[in-house]
Design an enzyme around this catalytic site. Sequence first.
Site, mmCIF file in Angstrom:
data_model
loop_
_atom_site.group_PDB
_atom_site.id
_atom_site.type_symbol
_atom_site.label_atom_id
_atom_site.label_comp_id
_atom_site.label_asym_id
_atom_site.label_seq_id
_atom_site.Cartn_x
_atom_site.Cartn_y
_atom_site.Cartn_z
ATOM 1 N N LYS A 1 0.814 -1.216 0.000
ATOM 2 C CA LYS A 1 0.000 0.000 0.000
ATOM 3 C C LYS A 1 0.848 1.265 0.000
ATOM 4 O O LYS A 1 0.290 2.362 -0.046
ATOM 5 C CB LYS A 1 -0.901 0.018 1.253
ATOM 6 C CG LYS A 1 -1.893 -1.136 1.317
ATOM 7 C CD LYS A 1 -2.957 -0.976 0.260
ATOM 8 C CE LYS A 1 -4.115 -1.920 0.457
ATOM 9 N NZ LYS A 1 -5.007 -1.916 -0.709
ATOM 10 N N SER B 1 0.114 -12.978 7.638
ATOM 11 C CA SER B 1 1.137 -13.096 8.683
ATOM 12 C C SER B 1 1.569 -14.535 8.951
ATOM 13 O O SER B 1 2.720 -14.768 9.316
ATOM 14 C CB SER B 1 0.651 -12.439 9.977
ATOM 15 O OG SER B 1 -0.582 -12.974 10.369
ATOM 16 N N CYS C 1 -25.598 -31.622 32.921
ATOM 17 C CA CYS C 1 -24.162 -31.337 32.906
ATOM 18 C C CYS C 1 -23.333 -32.609 33.024
ATOM 19 O O CYS C 1 -22.325 -32.785 32.338
ATOM 20 C CB CYS C 1 -23.793 -30.399 34.052
ATOM 21 S SG CYS C 1 -24.697 -28.840 34.002
#
Length: 534
Positions: A45, A210, A460
């Site tokens: 850029k 990256s 759970c």
Amino acid sequence: MSDQVDYSLYLVTDSTDAILGSRDLVDVVEKALQGGVTIVQYRDKTSDTGDLIAIAKKLHEKCKLHNVPLLINDRVDVALAVGCEGVHVGQDDMNVAEARRLLGEDKIIGATVSSIEEARVAVERGADYLGIGTLYATQTKKNTKEIIGVNGIRKILSYLDEAGGKSKNTKTVCIGGVNASNVQRIIHQLYAPRSSSSKPKAIDGVAVVSAIVGANNPKQASAHLAQLIRSSPPFSRSSDPVFWLEKNEDEINSLVSTANKATAAVHSKSPLSHNMTNLVVQNFAANVALAIGASPIMANYGEEAQDLSRLGGALVVNMGTVTPEGLLNYKKAIAAYNATGGPIVLDPVGAGATSVRRDALSQLLGTGYFDLIKGNEREIMAVARASGFTLDDSSQQRGVDSGDSLLSLEQRAYLVSRIALRERNVVLMTGARDVISDGVRTYAINNGHAYLGKITGSGCTLGTTLSAYLAAWPQDKLRAAVAGILHYEIAAEHAAKREDVKGPGTFVPAFIDELFTVGESVDEGKYTWGNDAN
Ligand code: 3NM
Ligand code: MG
């Protein structure tokens, strides 16, 4: 030419100090080509036009040696000067139709899109491929418009798929925060699910900056990503059309026989059940895990998951008492287990009840892969909404006890199978009849006892039980889960029938005893499940 392009590992360059640093871009790209990137976009850029052309020419020489196309970000003039394979334009750049007029039919033109409308326009104007983003927040591009996550990208893929014709043939890559730890899951989840048997539209590649340009060793980083993209993820399995299993004796017999083997496997392997669970059930969950033959660890600190995920066990993420800190811990643990392929059970307790929980759920679904999601009707409806389904019913969940059923059995079966197909996992909706599906096979299970609804933590601790079964019987997660449900619910039936059990209070210890006894008997070959699954 654009039809033959391999978009699978798409390198976007970056020349900033933060990512490239003092290294030479041409050298980094050459290493990435050696590692196996399949297409390169030169994105710069800041350099002046003369420098852009000079660097692009060097990059083009390297790319040609590897037969890899080179595209230029934004600058059609630079692409023309270099004679490379095409351009990539953002929403603020020259539009695709104008770029096409200048470059001609043979060049590759890609466009950045973040919404269905932008995708529609880019396809109409003749884009060969779409860069869809931003998938995840990234340090590389800070002014990104919108983080749309896996679900946002999936919506665009579904649109392209349904629009058909040119839209369906337009290639797609996703961008933003893709790296080696998440690439397999992202590819696994990014496709447009459909109920028909024809091949759904899937993402054609991932674009990274990256993860390669910022890597210490760009060649090794590219080779690793390329290998991850080629091999299927640790949790992958094929996905066939949905069907609803009515009742099939052979199937049930075979299910029951697998259930016995899975229970025996839990006993012989004693897998780790790593629970990140709520304050209410910690102790009960640990006791249930021990009773069924698993090794519980109650560890809510995310950093520990790196080590724990390597022990061959499974993780339970139970968001019953979710906090901001807890959410960060879940995410760390989920990333660790996804990286090793260790199974994860998501228990979105009370998911629809508050906006905090709805938000937590959609964050979790957007950042991790869950091998099994279990919940009651309202929780699974919240999962459906977070996964991008639109449901007619707008009623919000009042508490964790699900109350009367909103959906018919057929509707429940349809919903769990559709979510499972979309998430490519197993989804269990508990209730008087439990409905479970992997998107292909759907079962309703009739076992259990009303006392389970009168004690705390029965849902759970079923999650805990299922985690042990997934770890011990990874070859078929759906059947492993069915086995876990049978073990749990048949133990409840036995306990409720005992003379010493007078109500929910005396039921709890009897239930733990029966969980223990049922498992032991199967292990010794003395016990087989009744044919209660139907
Ligand atoms: N475009 P990394 S995100 C160049 O959303 C770019 O359109 C994006 O970098 C978009 O792979 C992005 O390092 C940067 O996360 C992606
Ligand atoms: Mg641009």
